[in-house]
Design a protein around this motif. Structure first.
Motif, PDB file in Angstrom:
ATOM      1  N   ILE A   1      -3.026 -82.797  13.850  1.00  0.00           N
ATOM      2  CA  ILE A   1      -4.242 -82.639  13.046  1.00  0.00           C
ATOM      3  C   ILE A   1      -4.153 -81.394  12.176  1.00  0.00           C
ATOM      4  O   ILE A   1      -4.493 -81.420  10.986  1.00  0.00           O
ATOM      5  CB  ILE A   1      -5.480 -82.573  13.956  1.00  0.00           C
TER       6      ILE A   1
ATOM      7  N   ALA B   1     -10.814 -78.381  11.128  1.00  0.00           N
ATOM      8  CA  ALA B   1      -9.569 -78.719  11.818  1.00  0.00           C
ATOM      9  C   ALA B   1      -9.729 -78.602  13.323  1.00  0.00           C
ATOM     10  O   ALA B   1      -9.284 -79.470  14.090  1.00  0.00           O
ATOM     11  CB  ALA B   1      -8.438 -77.817  11.318  1.00  0.00           C
TER      12      ALA B   1
ATOM     13  N   THR C   1      -9.742 -81.758  15.972  1.00  0.00           N
ATOM     14  CA  THR C   1      -8.723 -81.729  17.031  1.00  0.00           C
ATOM     15  C   THR C   1      -9.344 -81.984  18.397  1.00  0.00           C
ATOM     16  O   THR C   1      -8.854 -82.796  19.182  1.00  0.00           O
ATOM     17  CB  THR C   1      -7.994 -80.377  17.026  1.00  0.00           C
TER      18      THR C   1
END
Length: 557
Positions: free
Chosen positions: A78, A332, A336
């Motif tokens: 990711i 992010a 994740t």
């Protein structure tokens, strides 16, 4: 069909938005073979570090060891797409594992649900641009928390070093029972654990004192330094491998003096939704009850995770002279954890140790994470049967050496001095403040020139790139901080200017002293000459002491 021009007026804004939300589009068009070689080396090196650490951190979280590996590969993929730092690696960390142990009751179902909810909260914060909330958590609070976590995690592993069983996990009960049952220590575990600790500490110290190789040196010298660097960098994997071989040799001979990790399920984790309910005996714990049981963990875990990751990203961005987008880092991280909950991951964040290894290896892009994630998947698919022979004492040594550098004893002295300032501490120049005010700086950070007291500190701005750390002379040329009265200017005082000030190199060539750059850089002689007390005094208020001409900082007292 005609190709769209990203620079066209109608497409420029939308293309920039896509680039901002998918940072991979910024560096992928320029990707080269040289970058691939460096990313491959960095990915393999970090992979050799993350596998033993993941097994060890699962032990800290109170979960079976395979959950450490389940948590180690989603972030690699990711972050390659959404991350804005080339250095950061996402995965299980010591502090996150400690928090999971505290709030998830050592139950995988609670840990996975905590991951899902933490990801939702972090994703929402990123979409709402709430990264500024992290600025309200002060540095002393962070340093105190991480230092306390380091002590807690380290002592939690003493029982594994000594081979003790059935020791409570609560810290004070753990201390009591450990010392009470010290006579039950297993000699094999103790010897192996201490040996692993000594080897890890020795290799770490060797890596820190290894000089850089130069092309003018003989090839044999450069090769030998490269081998030493590789061994020191992969020390966790090598120590665990060595300990496993020793344990296997005893197993073959029919005796086993060590406590082993035991059976680990082989294969990749199933892709399934996180558990929104849990069966306990003849009853079922509903989703709302599980959320109530998690309690404050729903706030603490996502915030600490964001704080740790963004702090690491900014530190390495400052050191390597690039910028990171805090909101994009939130996205992010949130994605994740959100997707990680579907593969039985517990909450993850940025790892300082593995990020440092990544940067030192010379990684060029986040693509190095693809290699790391692939190594973790291969370990899950083919190597889990070998994890049976890993001694718990070796994993405990890996954890202790990983968290020991987090402890910062100097923070207590600094906080005590700050408390002294506020309690009314003074310096010799304080009595003259009415003639020449110290501009709101604590008295011990004042200096005296002639018969007037001046502020001998430079306040840092919010931005950290080296080119924004120029220095101006005061007295009309320099720009004092906001709120400094006109009479507070002095020709011998250096004020920190803004982005339009001269570069760092220009200051050096002009003979103006500079200060250490945040995140790295050389200290100038004037800062080395300052006493430790004066440096900590300045650091406590986010400032730097200077010494120019006859402007000399007074000793702390």
């Amino acid at each position: 069909m005609a190709q769209r021009d990203p620079e066209a007026p109608g497409q420029c804004c939308s293309y920039n938005v896509v680039q901002r939300r998918l940072p991979v589009l910024r560096w992928l068009p320029q990707y080269s073979l040289q970058w691939l070689q460096l990313d491959l080396l960095a990915g393999v090196t970090v992979g050799l570090t993350v596998v033993p650490q993941a097994l060890a951190y699962a032990e800290v979280a109170g979960l079976p060891v395979q959950y450490g590996l389940y948590s180690s590969f989603v972030g690699c993929f990711i972050y390659c797409l959404l991350g804005t730092s080339k250095d950061v690696t996402l995965g299980p960390t010591a502090i996150m594992s400690l928090l999971v142990s505290s709030y998830a009751f050592h139950d995988p179902a609670y840990a996975i649900l905590l991951t899902f909810l933490s990801g939702c909260i972090q994703l929402a914060m990123g979409l709402l641009h709430l990264d500024f909330l992290l600025d309200f958590i002060s540095c002393p609070v962070i340093r105190g928390f991480t230092s306390a976590a380091s002590v807690t995690i380290s002592f939690n592993q003493v029982k594994n070093i000594l081979g003790l069983h059935n020791v409570p996990r609560q810290f004070f009960l753990q201390v009591y029972h450990t010392f009470q049952r010290i006579g039950e220590t297993r000699a094999g575990d103790a010897v192996l654990g201490m040996l692993c600790l000594a080897v890890l500490m020795g290799l770490r110290a060797m890596q820190g004192h290894l000089p850089r190789s130069h092309w003018v040196e003989p090839m044999s010298v450069r090769i030998s330094r490269g081998i030493i660097w590789a061994v020191a960098t992969a020390r966790n994997a090598l120590v665990v491998l060595f300990a496993s071989l020793v344990a296997y040799s005893f197993q073959v001979s029919g005796s086993q003096p060590f406590t082993l990790t035991g059976e680990t399920p082989q294969g990749l984790p199933p892709f399934q939704p996180p558990p929104f309910s849990k069966a306990e005996g003849n009853s079922t714990v509903s989703f709302s009850e599980m959320v109530q049981d998690l309690g404050a963990g729903l706030a603490v875990v996502p915030l600490i995770g964001l704080l740790e990751s963004i702090a690491i990203a900014k530190a390495f961005a400052s050191r390597n002279n690039y910028r990171v987008d805090a909101n994009q880092e939130l996205l992010a991280m949130g994605l994740t954890n959100l997707l990680g909950s579907f593969v039985s991951s517990y909450p993850v964040t940025g790892s300082f140790g593995r990020t440092a290894v990544n940067a030192q290896t010379g990684v060029c892009t986040p693509a190095g994470g693809l290699i790391t994630g692939t190594l973790v998947l291969l370990s899950l698919a083919y190597l889990t049967s070998l994890f049976y022979y890993i001694p718990k004492a070796a994993l405990a040594a890996v954890i202790i050496c990983a968290v020991a550098p987090v402890f910062d004893a100097r923070v207590f002295r600094t906080l005590w001095q700050v408390k002294t300032f506020r309690a009314g501490g003074t310096c010799r120049a304080a009595r003259e403040r009415s003639a020449f005010p110290c501009c709101g700086v604590p008295p011990r950070c004042c200096a005296q020139t002639g018969s007037r007291s001046v502020a001998a500190t430079l306040r840092r701005p919010g931005l950290h790139p080296p080119q924004q750390h120029g220095l101006h002379r005061g007295g009309g040329v320099g720009r004092p901080p906001a709120g400094v009265p006109e009479q507070g200017r002095h020709p011998d005082l250096l004020w920190l200017a803004g982005p339009r000030s001269p570069s760092l190199a220009g200051c050096k060539s002009g003979g103006i002293p500079t200060f250490p750059q945040p995140g790295g850089g050389e200290e100038e002689p004037w800062s080395r000459a300052a006493s430790q007390c004066q440096r900590e005094c300045a650091a406590s208020i986010g400032a730097h002491p200077v010494r120019i001409g006859n402007l000399c900082p007074l000793p702390c007292h």
